[in-house]
Design a protein around this motif. Sequence first.
Motif, PDB file in Angstrom:
ATOM      1  N   ASP A 141      -7.188   7.605   3.257  1.00 44.01           N
ATOM      2  CA  ASP A 141      -7.679   5.788   4.164  1.00 44.01           C
ATOM      3  C   ASP A 141      -7.770   6.440   5.936  1.00 44.01           C
ATOM      4  O   ASP A 141      -7.001   7.080   6.228  1.00 44.01           O
ATOM      5  N   ARG A 194       1.072  -0.844  -0.057  1.00 44.82           N
ATOM      6  CA  ARG A 194      -0.388   0.125   0.071  1.00 44.82           C
ATOM      7  C   ARG A 194       1.631   1.346  -0.313  1.00 44.82           C
ATOM      8  O   ARG A 194       1.425   1.607   1.235  1.00 44.82           O
ATOM      9  N   ARG A 218     -12.338   4.507   2.701  1.00 49.02           N
ATOM     10  CA  ARG A 218     -11.553   5.419   1.575  1.00 49.02           C
ATOM     11  C   ARG A 218     -12.020   6.477   1.237  1.00 49.02           C
ATOM     12  O   ARG A 218     -13.623   6.475   1.498  1.00 49.02           O
ATOM     13  N   HIS A 231      -5.485  -8.548  -0.217  1.00 44.19           N
ATOM     14  CA  HIS A 231      -5.094  -8.927   1.495  1.00 44.19           C
ATOM     15  C   HIS A 231      -6.492  -8.476   2.561  1.00 44.19           C
ATOM     16  O   HIS A 231      -7.192  -7.960   1.765  1.00 44.19           O
ATOM     17  N   LEU A 234      -8.589   4.234   9.054  1.00 43.52           N
ATOM     18  CA  LEU A 234      -8.578   2.772  10.091  1.00 43.52           C
ATOM     19  C   LEU A 234      -8.081   3.527  11.307  1.00 43.52           C
ATOM     20  O   LEU A 234      -8.165   3.629  11.794  1.00 43.52           O
ATOM     21  N   TYR A 263      -5.856   5.986  12.743  1.00 38.37           N
ATOM     22  CA  TYR A 263      -4.918   6.106  11.717  1.00 38.37           C
ATOM     23  C   TYR A 263      -5.954   6.956  10.474  1.00 38.37           C
ATOM     24  O   TYR A 263      -6.580   6.052  10.301  1.00 38.37           O
ATOM     25  N   GLN A 287      -3.121   7.814  -0.024  1.00 34.01           N
ATOM     26  CA  GLN A 287      -3.133   6.474  -1.222  1.00 34.01           C
ATOM     27  C   GLN A 287      -2.622   6.824  -1.851  1.00 34.01           C
ATOM     28  O   GLN A 287      -3.621   7.773  -2.106  1.00 34.01           O
ATOM     29  N   HIS A 289      -7.771  -8.321   6.627  1.00 34.24           N
ATOM     30  CA  HIS A 289      -6.748  -7.707   8.252  1.00 34.24           C
ATOM     31  C   HIS A 289      -8.066  -7.616   9.300  1.00 34.24           C
ATOM     32  O   HIS A 289      -9.801  -7.709   8.095  1.00 34.24           O
ATOM     33  N   HIS A 327      -6.486  -2.823  -4.242  1.00 29.94           N
ATOM     34  CA  HIS A 327      -7.594  -1.326  -5.265  1.00 29.94           C
ATOM     35  C   HIS A 327      -6.464  -1.922  -6.527  1.00 29.94           C
ATOM     36  O   HIS A 327      -5.642  -2.215  -7.024  1.00 29.94           O
ATOM     37  N   HIS A 347      -9.010  -7.605   0.098  1.00 35.39           N
ATOM     38  CA  HIS A 347      -9.293  -6.078  -0.882  1.00 35.39           C
ATOM     39  C   HIS A 347      -8.152  -5.557  -1.735  1.00 35.39           C
ATOM     40  O   HIS A 347      -6.954  -6.043  -0.940  1.00 35.39           O
ATOM     41  N   VAL A 365       1.445   4.811   0.844  1.00 37.00           N
ATOM     42  CA  VAL A 365       0.900   5.873   1.746  1.00 37.00           C
ATOM     43  C   VAL A 365       1.025   6.165   2.432  1.00 37.00           C
ATOM     44  O   VAL A 365       2.588   5.671   3.379  1.00 37.00           O
TER      45      VAL A 365
HETATM   46  O1  GTQ Z   1      -5.555  -0.200   2.133  1.00 38.04           O
HETATM   47  O2  GTQ Z   1      -5.560  -2.288   3.036  1.00 38.04           O
HETATM   48  O3  GTQ Z   1      -3.633   3.035   4.645  1.00 38.04           O
HETATM   49  O4  GTQ Z   1      -4.071  -2.614   4.865  1.00 38.04           O
HETATM   50  C1  GTQ Z   1      -2.880   0.865   5.968  1.00 38.04           C
HETATM   51  C2  GTQ Z   1      -3.484  -0.512   5.529  1.00 38.04           C
HETATM   52  C3  GTQ Z   1      -4.300   1.269   3.721  1.00 38.04           C
HETATM   53  C4  GTQ Z   1      -5.185  -0.831   2.856  1.00 38.04           C
HETATM   54  C5  GTQ Z   1      -3.633   1.454   4.540  1.00 38.04           C
HETATM   55  C6  GTQ Z   1      -4.229  -0.841   4.547  1.00 38.04           C
HETATM   56  C7  GTQ Z   1      -4.026   0.034   4.072  1.00 38.04           C
END
Ligand code: GTQ
Length: 360
Positions: free
Chosen positions: A166, A71, A115, A107, A168, A92, A96, A109, A150, A148, A73
Amino acid sequence: MDMTLPPPPAARKAFYDAISTQHMTPLWEVLHALVPKAPNTHCQPALWKYADIHPYLMQSGELITAEEAVRRVLILENPALRGQSRITQSLYAGLQVILPGEVAPSHRHTQSALRFVVDGHGAYTAVDGERTQMKPGDFIITPSWTWHDHGHDGTMEADGPVVWLDGLDIPMLQFFDAGFAENGTAKSQPVTKPEGVSFQRYGANMLPVRFDAQRNAPFGPTSPVFSYPYDRTREALHQLETHDEIDAWDGVKLRYVNPATGGYPMPTMATFMQRLPAGFQGKPYRQTDGAVFSVVEGSGSVTITRGEAVQTFDFGPRDHFVIPSWHTAQLRSPSGCVLFSFSDRPVHQALGIHREERLP
Ligand code: GTQ
């Protein structure tokens, strides 16, 4: 011992040292900080001007590919919490960047992600087998534990790089030590559903007749709608500005909703979109949930006060700012604007600790 006289300071110090060997510490030295009269956050108000950071976002695209970075970012770190990858104690935020032709590999999590599309066209996000195009102002969610990835199918000439915010709940999951993650085997997950099917099923103020919110696999307590397009949101705000009352603190402010429950789209983060009409001079308010803002259209200013400290930020399109917990905020917009924001309010409300003060 004569208890009417205070003991010499050295006696207490010696005692603290002695109990320290047993991994103990006296409450009375820290009680006021542990149980403050009011929230006493370390977090500071902060503003990121898009014009200042845009060159760095583009430079990041020359230094690393989305695939290598996983990612790509740039994290928005609260100036008072540097090195902690957070914008508030619990949230957080990052910007991105994805370039035409790139893929940010699949991936999943346990952290939930939102977004909010800031700049550019032609990117998509895929969640659980369905792709959705990302247009500026769209709000898209990635529920906990859903696959997910991108990508960007457009061209540099027609579409350019795409940038999104982003949001989170990474710090919350760190706090609970409850984070799990897994990489996908394929770069992009297989697309198994037609684009738009979630919106058709769940986004028309209707639900499939046998839909069971309790067994909403794989989304759990998360909204089954995963893209909330800006054209709908914008139209609603515009109509309300014209035909409804304007709130003296918020202007016209709507919250995004999980259509299956009426709750927030995700269990840990609330999201909002608000319109400040031209000439709006908001009254001051404060809330326990610190909030992160992304300016969608127009310009304005926010004055953020806590005790003696007063800061005013002037903002325009694509700027980002943070109002920390229990700081007083006052919004103004001479020419009108639209603001997206998110906070950890669902958690405050679930715990029964949310407070808000609307000041005169
Ligand atoms: O797009 O899955 O800014 O896993 C930080 C961790 C984005 C993402 C982030 C992440 C992602």
